[in-house]
Design a protein around this motif. Structure first.
Motif, PDB file in Angstrom:
ATOM      1  N   ARG A  87      15.070  -7.506   8.080  1.00  0.00           N
ATOM      2  CA  ARG A  87      15.369  -7.115   6.705  1.00  0.00           C
ATOM      3  C   ARG A  87      16.277  -5.888   6.643  1.00  0.00           C
ATOM      4  O   ARG A  87      16.999  -5.707   5.667  1.00  0.00           O
TER       5      ARG A  87
ATOM      6  N   TRP B 262       3.202  -1.600   7.034  1.00  0.00           N
ATOM      7  CA  TRP B 262       3.762  -0.275   6.798  1.00  0.00           C
ATOM      8  C   TRP B 262       4.872  -0.016   7.806  1.00  0.00           C
ATOM      9  O   TRP B 262       4.730  -0.321   8.994  1.00  0.00           O
TER      10      TRP B 262
ATOM     11  N   ASP C 297       7.788  -8.540  -0.227  1.00  0.00           N
ATOM     12  CA  ASP C 297       8.941  -7.668  -0.052  1.00  0.00           C
ATOM     13  C   ASP C 297       8.442  -6.254   0.231  1.00  0.00           C
ATOM     14  O   ASP C 297       7.250  -6.035   0.463  1.00  0.00           O
ATOM     15  N   TYR C 298       9.355  -5.277   0.214  1.00  0.00           N
ATOM     16  CA  TYR C 298       8.986  -3.920   0.604  1.00  0.00           C
ATOM     17  C   TYR C 298       9.343  -2.935  -0.500  1.00  0.00           C
ATOM     18  O   TYR C 298      10.395  -3.048  -1.141  1.00  0.00           O
ATOM     19  N   ALA C 299       8.453  -1.973  -0.693  1.00  0.00           N
ATOM     20  CA  ALA C 299       8.634  -0.963  -1.728  1.00  0.00           C
ATOM     21  C   ALA C 299       8.487   0.421  -1.109  1.00  0.00           C
ATOM     22  O   ALA C 299       7.736   0.615  -0.151  1.00  0.00           O
ATOM     23  N   ARG C 300       9.205   1.368  -1.687  1.00  0.00           N
ATOM     24  CA  ARG C 300       9.118   2.744  -1.235  1.00  0.00           C
ATOM     25  C   ARG C 300       7.717   3.288  -1.509  1.00  0.00           C
ATOM     26  O   ARG C 300       7.105   2.990  -2.531  1.00  0.00           O
ATOM     27  N   ALA C 301       7.229   4.095  -0.564  1.00  0.00           N
ATOM     28  CA  ALA C 301       5.922   4.728  -0.731  1.00  0.00           C
ATOM     29  C   ALA C 301       6.016   6.169  -0.259  1.00  0.00           C
ATOM     30  O   ALA C 301       6.954   6.560   0.437  1.00  0.00           O
TER      31      ALA C 301
ATOM     32  N   LEU D  85       7.829   2.642   3.925  1.00  0.00           N
ATOM     33  CA  LEU D  85       7.873   1.371   3.198  1.00  0.00           C
ATOM     34  C   LEU D  85       6.519   0.676   3.332  1.00  0.00           C
ATOM     35  O   LEU D  85       5.912   0.676   4.403  1.00  0.00           O
ATOM     36  N   ARG D  86       6.073   0.065   2.237  1.00  0.00           N
ATOM     37  CA  ARG D  86       4.859  -0.748   2.284  1.00  0.00           C
ATOM     38  C   ARG D  86       5.201  -2.171   1.860  1.00  0.00           C
ATOM     39  O   ARG D  86       6.061  -2.392   1.006  1.00  0.00           O
ATOM     40  N   ARG D  87       4.532  -3.110   2.494  1.00  0.00           N
ATOM     41  CA  ARG D  87       4.738  -4.511   2.123  1.00  0.00           C
ATOM     42  C   ARG D  87       3.914  -4.825   0.885  1.00  0.00           C
ATOM     43  O   ARG D  87       2.714  -4.520   0.831  1.00  0.00           O
ATOM     44  N   THR D  88       4.564  -5.436  -0.086  1.00  0.00           N
ATOM     45  CA  THR D  88       3.884  -5.763  -1.333  1.00  0.00           C
ATOM     46  C   THR D  88       3.206  -7.121  -1.228  1.00  0.00           C
ATOM     47  O   THR D  88       3.415  -7.885  -0.279  1.00  0.00           O
TER      48      THR D  88
END
Length: 743
Positions: free
Chosen positions: A684, A434, A70-74, A63-66
């Motif tokens: 979260r 991350w 919030d967090y998005a898959r990476a 996961l990366r912080r946008t």
């Protein structure tokens, strides 16, 4: 259905388990009745851990912080490239020490994880290492280095033969035996009692252990050093009076600086110390009578002593008492285990865990090659050379376990890079740039961790090997592979060795080709564990697997440590290291504070059998109460106007929490207890824990260089003064303090 034999890795007990799997899932976990040491015992945490690991909250991909927060898959490629580039830039622009690492407890219960974590930091060239030990046990490591020559030399009670066991500030029925593998602690305590052993628990609370066996003696929180001073003084006074309680020839042969001890303890008579410990002088002398009269006796302590303001002095005096009484290295006294190699000798010869550098903030010595967690916030917030700008958190959750958590949270917000390696996105990982998904203990091969494996810290020595019970799911990877890949991405070599980097990358490629289609790449963990066994003369990994219930090792050997395995420069145990003697000279000020605060409440910590620090709260079965409570003696509650179930405000000069009250007559009046590990409202990735209403007790504890113990760098996390009043307002369940934020 397949039945696997493995062992638990939640705590030191390492209980043998039978695990059933079907269709790629664990269907049942049972104690292994044929295990050579744990013999059919496992605690509730171990028997339900598979449900915790199978939570829908498990991290399955990076996961990366946008920019939106919030967090998005990476992908792993994205994660490695971004993290590696940032590490390289920080090393170039600000030096290697700008990259720091915090190693949590979960990392320590595996063999390869802490080795590869250190290998990564060695590659970075950074000395900015922090560990959970400075919350609960660094005093023992610091003192062991001073008196025995190596931090991991940790004597333990010979439970098989002791006739007198005095336990100070420890509750093995709930927390197990710190540092020592003792399965089924309640059964063992009752066996001691049936055998005729005098067992005494010295504690501000009548604990579950004291209720199970033995006797109990109240002590005022954070006065343990005065108990030990009076205990040692009584022994020395009797010897000076000609009672012959000390074997001076033995001391001259194996120890040094005995003559310096009397000046340390002379002012601390049992009558004087009783004014602050609240242990009557006659009761203390009775304990000394029992201790000296036994054919083998042991003093043992844990976090109740460790986390006080003078944990190093307390542990030092305990070890001195065991030594001068002739109980160290004696059958029935305290023993020093032997691992698969003589690790203290190995480590001392190679300088392992022997760094002598000091922290940038506070000038604290490193202990176990790590700096105090209590100055981590300062290291991040204080500008200048070597300012910490990046932090890797591996197997830990410092926002719930470290002092002054509110300030630490603010400091983490200033980091240019925060990377968390974990199996869940907890409180700390909810701030990370991350989050990297790791395997659980059930998904990796393993051997017992360093304490039993390399140091023999087991009441019944044995070895055991396990293969993974389940394969990794999704994109989960083991920590060894993660750190190897991060080194490559940052242009570094693991362990600062190009040979090691190339060999491990070759091993990873070769091993990964043998994995099922779609599996994540991995270093050959089993091959490395096999190599460790072979190098130490223990045979092959697969041969150990053929003994699924464990392989017994030789029994502990009394009279094998003193004169043989002490690794100080002269081979003698130092009974009075100058730094400890100097700290003891400052106890008059502590004594006066105790006299001044005699009528104020003191707060201690408390743990439940269903929880383990902060990371088992994401299972409904383990958080049925949904909150922690402030445990208060009914007499104190009446005096303070507190009602059971109503809310109270608990305050220090560092912070405040609002928490419901529970009456508890097992407490010493003047003592309140608040369980730690709660405060998940901002996590979260913990759907169960985040709905609980518990508060973070470490919001109350102080950090910073002026508030840490000088020898070990530990924060004072128990036994500190608090003010308690009926709540001044409503409880706010979404706050980890229980108090709504102003504005």
């Amino acid at each position: 259905m397949t039945t696997h034999h493995t062992f638990c890795r939640i705590c030191e007990s390492l209980c043998g388990l039978e695990v059933e799997t079907r269709d790629g899932a664990i269907t049942a976990v049972r104690p292994d009745p044929a295990h050579v040491a744990t013999g059919g015992f496992a605690c509730v945490k171990g028997l339900k851990q598979h449900r915790l690991y199978a939570s829908p909250d498990r991290l399955m991909h990076p996961l990366r912080r946008t920019d939106a927060g919030d967090y998005a898959r990476a992908s792993w490629d994205e994660a490695n490239a971004s993290i590696g580039a940032k590490v390289a830039q920080l090393r170039r622009d600000h030096g290697p020490n700008s990259v720091a690492m915090y190693v949590g407890t979960a990392a320590g219960f595996g063999v390869l994880h802490p080795v590869f974590a250190q290998g990564f930091m060695t590659a970075v060239g950074s000395k900015s290492m922090y560990a959970s030990a400075t919350q609960d046990c660094a005093n023992k490591f610091a003192v062991a280095d001073l008196i025995y020559g190596f931090c991991f030399t940790q004597p333990f009670p010979d439970l098989e033969h002791t006739e007198c066991l005095i336990v100070v500030g420890a509750n093995p029925a709930v927390s197990k035996w710190s540092f020592l593998q003792v399965p089924n602690p309640v059964k063992r305590l009752r066996e001691l009692e049936r055998r005729g052993t005098k067992v005494v628990f010295v504690d501000p609370r009548r604990t579950e252990s004291a209720k199970a066996a033995g006797e109990h003696l109240f002590i005022r929180p954070n006065t343990d050093p005065f108990f030990y001073l009076a205990f040692l003084r009584e022994i020395l006074a009797r010897d000076r009076a000609g009672q012959g309680v000390i074997d001076h020839a033995r001391l001259r042969r194996y120890t040094k600086n005995f003559d310096a001890l009397w000046a340390v303890v002379e002012p601390w008579t049992p009558e004087r110390t009783a004014t602050v410990t609240k242990i009557p002088a006659d009761a203390l002398r009775g304990l000394v009578d029992a201790y000296l009269g036994a054919d083998g006796a042991a003093l043992y302590s844990s976090t109740g002593v460790n986390m006080g303001t003078h944990g190093s002095i307390g542990f030092w005096l305990q070890e001195v008492i065991n030594a001068v009484s002739g109980n160290l290295d004696r059958r029935g006294g305290t023993l020093v285990g032997e691992g698969v190699i003589d690790f203290p000798a190995f480590g001392s010869q190679r300088g392992l865990l022997k760094r002598r550098d000091r922290s940038r903030v506070g000038d604290f010595p490193s202990v176990n090659d790590t700096f105090p967690g209590g100055v981590l916030a300062d290291e991040i917030l204080t500008e200048g050379e070597d300012q910490v700008r990046a932090l890797f958190v591996t197997g830990g959750n410092p926002l719930l376990t470290m002092a002054n958590a509110g300030r630490l949270r603010e400091a983490f917000g200033e980091l240019e890079l925060l990377v968390c390696l974990d199996i869940f996105q907890g409180e700390t990982a909810s701030l990370a740039h991350w989050v990297l998904p790791c395997t659980s203990p059930m998904q990796r091969p393993d051997l017992p961790f360093i304490f039993p494996l390399m140091l023999g810290l087991q009441s019944k020595p044995y070895l055991q090997a396990t293969r993974p019970v389940l394969p990794p799911a999704g994109e989960q990877r083991d920590e060894a592979t993660i750190y190897l890949d991060l080194c490559r991405a940052a242009g570094l070599n693991l362990f600062d060795s190009a040979v090691a980097q190339r060999l491990l990358e070759f091993g990873k490629r070769r091993h990964s080709r043998r994995l099922p289609p779609g599996a994540q790449p991995s270093v050959p963990q089993e091959f490395m564990l096999d190599a460790l066994l072979r190098i130490t003369g223990q045979g092959r990994f697969r041969d150990l697997l053929a003994e699924p219930h464990g392989r017994r090792r030789g029994e502990h050997r009394p009279a094998s440590f003193l004169g043989e395995r002490v690794v100080t420069e002269d081979g003698l145990m130092d009974l009075a290291p100058p730094s400890l003697v100097a700290e003891a000279a400052k106890l008059e000020a502590h004594f006066e504070r105790e006299r001044r605060d005699a009528h104020r409440l003191k707060l201690i910590t408390k743990r439940a059998i269903t929880t383990h620090n902060s990371w088992t709260h994401n299972l409904d079965d383990f958080v049925r109460a949904r909150t922690n409570h402030l445990h208060v003696h009914p007499e104190d509650a009446a005096r303070l106007g507190l009602d059971e179930g109503a809310y109270a405000d608990v305050q220090t000069d560092t912070g405040a929490v609002r928490v419901p009250v529970a009456f508890n007559a097992d407490l010493m009046p003047g003592t309140v207890a608040l369980p730690h590990g709660w405060g998940h409202q901002h996590a979260r990735g913990l759907s169960v824990a985040a709905k609980t209403a518990g508060v973070n007790v470490n919001l109350l504890a102080a950090d910073g260089p002026e508030r840490l113990e000088r020898v070990s760098g530990m924060a004072n996390l128990t036994g500190f003064v608090v003010d308690v009043k009926p709540a001044a307002g409503p409880f706010e369940p979404t706050s980890w303090s229980g108090i709504a934020a102003e504005g």
